[in-house]
Write a protein that holds these residues in place. Sequence first.
Motif, PDB file in Angstrom:
ATOM      1  N   VAL A 235      10.312  10.636  -4.493  1.00 33.09           N
ATOM      2  CA  VAL A 235       9.162  10.695  -3.597  1.00 33.09           C
ATOM      3  C   VAL A 235       9.643  10.449  -2.169  1.00 33.09           C
ATOM      4  O   VAL A 235      10.423   9.528  -1.932  1.00 33.09           O
ATOM      5  N   THR A 236       9.194  11.282  -1.250  1.00 36.69           N
ATOM      6  CA  THR A 236       9.452  11.038   0.163  1.00 36.69           C
ATOM      7  C   THR A 236       8.124  10.985   0.901  1.00 36.69           C
ATOM      8  O   THR A 236       7.141  11.611   0.490  1.00 36.69           O
ATOM      9  N   GLY A 237       8.111  10.228   1.963  1.00 37.08           N
ATOM     10  CA  GLY A 237       6.921  10.121   2.801  1.00 37.08           C
ATOM     11  C   GLY A 237       7.253  10.528   4.215  1.00 37.08           C
ATOM     12  O   GLY A 237       8.233  10.056   4.788  1.00 37.08           O
ATOM     13  N   LEU A 238       6.444  11.422   4.757  1.00 39.78           N
ATOM     14  CA  LEU A 238       6.612  11.901   6.122  1.00 39.78           C
ATOM     15  C   LEU A 238       5.397  11.465   6.936  1.00 39.78           C
ATOM     16  O   LEU A 238       4.260  11.653   6.503  1.00 39.78           O
ATOM     17  N   ALA A 239       5.640  10.884   8.100  1.00 41.81           N
ATOM     18  CA  ALA A 239       4.547  10.427   8.952  1.00 41.81           C
ATOM     19  C   ALA A 239       4.533  11.214  10.245  1.00 41.81           C
ATOM     20  O   ALA A 239       5.576  11.652  10.737  1.00 41.81           O
TER      21      ALA A 239
ATOM     22  N   VAL B  15       9.677   8.506   6.607  1.00 41.75           N
ATOM     23  CA  VAL B  15       9.446   7.067   6.722  1.00 41.75           C
ATOM     24  C   VAL B  15       9.574   6.309   5.411  1.00 41.75           C
ATOM     25  O   VAL B  15       9.766   5.099   5.408  1.00 41.75           O
ATOM     26  N   LEU B  16       9.428   6.994   4.289  1.00 42.31           N
ATOM     27  CA  LEU B  16       9.503   6.368   2.968  1.00 42.31           C
ATOM     28  C   LEU B  16      10.317   7.251   2.039  1.00 42.31           C
ATOM     29  O   LEU B  16      10.275   8.473   2.151  1.00 42.31           O
ATOM     30  N   LYS B  17      11.016   6.633   1.115  1.00 42.49           N
ATOM     31  CA  LYS B  17      11.608   7.402   0.017  1.00 42.49           C
ATOM     32  C   LYS B  17      11.841   6.465  -1.154  1.00 42.49           C
ATOM     33  O   LYS B  17      12.088   5.269  -0.972  1.00 42.49           O
ATOM     34  N   GLY B  18      11.713   7.022  -2.353  1.00 46.38           N
ATOM     35  CA  GLY B  18      11.885   6.205  -3.548  1.00 46.38           C
ATOM     36  C   GLY B  18      12.171   7.038  -4.771  1.00 46.38           C
ATOM     37  O   GLY B  18      11.961   8.259  -4.777  1.00 46.38           O
ATOM     38  N   VAL B  19      12.656   6.362  -5.796  1.00 45.59           N
ATOM     39  CA  VAL B  19      12.980   6.995  -7.075  1.00 45.59           C
ATOM     40  C   VAL B  19      12.266   6.209  -8.170  1.00 45.59           C
ATOM     41  O   VAL B  19      12.424   4.980  -8.264  1.00 45.59           O
ATOM     42  N   PHE B  20      11.497   6.924  -8.987  1.00 47.05           N
ATOM     43  CA  PHE B  20      10.671   6.325 -10.034  1.00 47.05           C
ATOM     44  C   PHE B  20      11.063   6.895 -11.391  1.00 47.05           C
ATOM     45  O   PHE B  20      11.288   8.093 -11.517  1.00 47.05           O
ATOM     46  N   GLU B  21      11.132   6.026 -12.392  1.00 42.80           N
ATOM     47  CA  GLU B  21      11.389   6.454 -13.767  1.00 42.80           C
ATOM     48  C   GLU B  21      10.070   6.401 -14.515  1.00 42.80           C
ATOM     49  O   GLU B  21       9.404   5.354 -14.549  1.00 42.80           O
ATOM     50  N   MET B  22       9.685   7.533 -15.075  1.00 43.85           N
ATOM     51  CA  MET B  22       8.422   7.662 -15.783  1.00 43.85           C
ATOM     52  C   MET B  22       8.704   8.028 -17.240  1.00 43.85           C
ATOM     53  O   MET B  22       9.722   8.662 -17.533  1.00 43.85           O
ATOM     54  N   VAL B  23       7.794   7.650 -18.145  1.00 45.68           N
ATOM     55  CA  VAL B  23       7.956   7.938 -19.565  1.00 45.68           C
ATOM     56  C   VAL B  23       6.692   8.623 -20.074  1.00 45.68           C
ATOM     57  O   VAL B  23       5.578   8.138 -19.838  1.00 45.68           O
ATOM     58  N   ALA B  24       6.870   9.741 -20.771  1.00 41.85           N
ATOM     59  CA  ALA B  24       5.752  10.428 -21.415  1.00 41.85           C
ATOM     60  C   ALA B  24       5.331   9.605 -22.629  1.00 41.85           C
ATOM     61  O   ALA B  24       6.185   9.087 -23.361  1.00 41.85           O
ATOM     62  N   VAL B  25       4.017   9.489 -22.844  1.00 43.21           N
ATOM     63  CA  VAL B  25       3.518   8.670 -23.949  1.00 43.21           C
ATOM     64  C   VAL B  25       2.481   9.440 -24.764  1.00 43.21           C
ATOM     65  O   VAL B  25       1.818  10.353 -24.268  1.00 43.21           O
TER      66      VAL B  25
ATOM     67  N   LEU C 242       2.952  12.658   1.418  1.00 37.69           N
ATOM     68  CA  LEU C 242       3.900  12.311   0.360  1.00 37.69           C
ATOM     69  C   LEU C 242       4.266  13.565  -0.414  1.00 37.69           C
ATOM     70  O   LEU C 242       3.398  14.380  -0.746  1.00 37.69           O
ATOM     71  N   ARG C 243       5.541  13.701  -0.716  1.00 35.70           N
ATOM     72  CA  ARG C 243       6.041  14.801  -1.531  1.00 35.70           C
ATOM     73  C   ARG C 243       6.779  14.191  -2.709  1.00 35.70           C
ATOM     74  O   ARG C 243       7.644  13.338  -2.530  1.00 35.70           O
ATOM     75  N   ALA C 244       6.418  14.646  -3.916  1.00 36.11           N
ATOM     76  CA  ALA C 244       7.050  14.125  -5.133  1.00 36.11           C
ATOM     77  C   ALA C 244       7.535  15.292  -5.970  1.00 36.11           C
ATOM     78  O   ALA C 244       6.839  16.301  -6.101  1.00 36.11           O
TER      79      ALA C 244
ATOM     80  N   ASN D  10       0.823  -1.206   0.000  1.00 35.69           N
ATOM     81  CA  ASN D  10       0.000   0.000   0.000  1.00 35.69           C
ATOM     82  C   ASN D  10       0.858   1.257   0.000  1.00 35.69           C
ATOM     83  O   ASN D  10       0.522   2.254  -0.642  1.00 35.69           O
ATOM     84  N   GLY D  11       1.971   1.220   0.714  1.00 36.40           N
ATOM     85  CA  GLY D  11       2.892   2.360   0.699  1.00 36.40           C
ATOM     86  C   GLY D  11       3.474   2.587  -0.681  1.00 36.40           C
ATOM     87  O   GLY D  11       3.541   3.724  -1.173  1.00 36.40           O
ATOM     88  N   LEU D  12       3.876   1.505  -1.340  1.00 34.97           N
ATOM     89  CA  LEU D  12       4.426   1.604  -2.689  1.00 34.97           C
ATOM     90  C   LEU D  12       3.375   2.112  -3.673  1.00 34.97           C
ATOM     91  O   LEU D  12       3.670   2.937  -4.541  1.00 34.97           O
ATOM     92  N   ASN D  13       2.137   1.676  -3.518  1.00 37.62           N
ATOM     93  CA  ASN D  13       1.049   2.137  -4.373  1.00 37.62           C
ATOM     94  C   ASN D  13       0.860   3.643  -4.237  1.00 37.62           C
ATOM     95  O   ASN D  13       0.729   4.364  -5.236  1.00 37.62           O
ATOM     96  N   ARG D  14       0.862   4.139  -3.021  1.00 39.86           N
ATOM     97  CA  ARG D  14       0.697   5.579  -2.798  1.00 39.86           C
ATOM     98  C   ARG D  14       1.864   6.363  -3.383  1.00 39.86           C
ATOM     99  O   ARG D  14       1.679   7.426  -3.967  1.00 39.86           O
ATOM    100  N   MET D  15       3.076   5.844  -3.235  1.00 38.34           N
ATOM    101  CA  MET D  15       4.259   6.516  -3.781  1.00 38.34           C
ATOM    102  C   MET D  15       4.200   6.550  -5.305  1.00 38.34           C
ATOM    103  O   MET D  15       4.539   7.555  -5.930  1.00 38.34           O
ATOM    104  N   ALA D  16       3.771   5.454  -5.920  1.00 40.89           N
ATOM    105  CA  ALA D  16       3.669   5.393  -7.379  1.00 40.89           C
ATOM    106  C   ALA D  16       2.654   6.414  -7.897  1.00 40.89           C
ATOM    107  O   ALA D  16       2.875   7.060  -8.928  1.00 40.89           O
TER     108      ALA D  16
END
Length: 119
Positions: A76-80, A90-100, A60-62, A17-23
């Motif tokens: 993306v970072t998550g603050l609780a 509490v969370l942080k991640g890096v996502f690669e996105m592609v414009a389509v 969440l901040r992205a 669920n955390g990963l879903n929110r970050m995505a």
Amino acid sequence: MVFPGDANHHGTLFAGNGLNRMARAAFLAARGAAQREVVMASVTRVDFLAPVGVGQQLLLRAWVSRVGRSSLTVCVTGLAQAPGTPTEEVLKGVFEMVAVDAHGRPAPIANAYLKPETT
């Protein structure tokens, strides 16, 4: 807010669920920057730094850290925070996105506020 339905058997936010929110946050940041539809290409890294208990507020901040010809890197970072306690990362991640485009094919990003990389 983390509700009981978001939790695992330990009473904390289920990682899926955390990963879903970050995505979702990464998607919104990338689509806003690219000014067109985007899809996720990969998740470079996700760190679950601390458990997030039921009843805690999750913010969440992205932000877009890189813009390429048709791709974007979103951090993306998550603050609780529980009532009456300090905010904790509490969370942080890096996502690669592609414009389509309308056919789901990679499309160039043209945004006056972001200068795409030339390499």
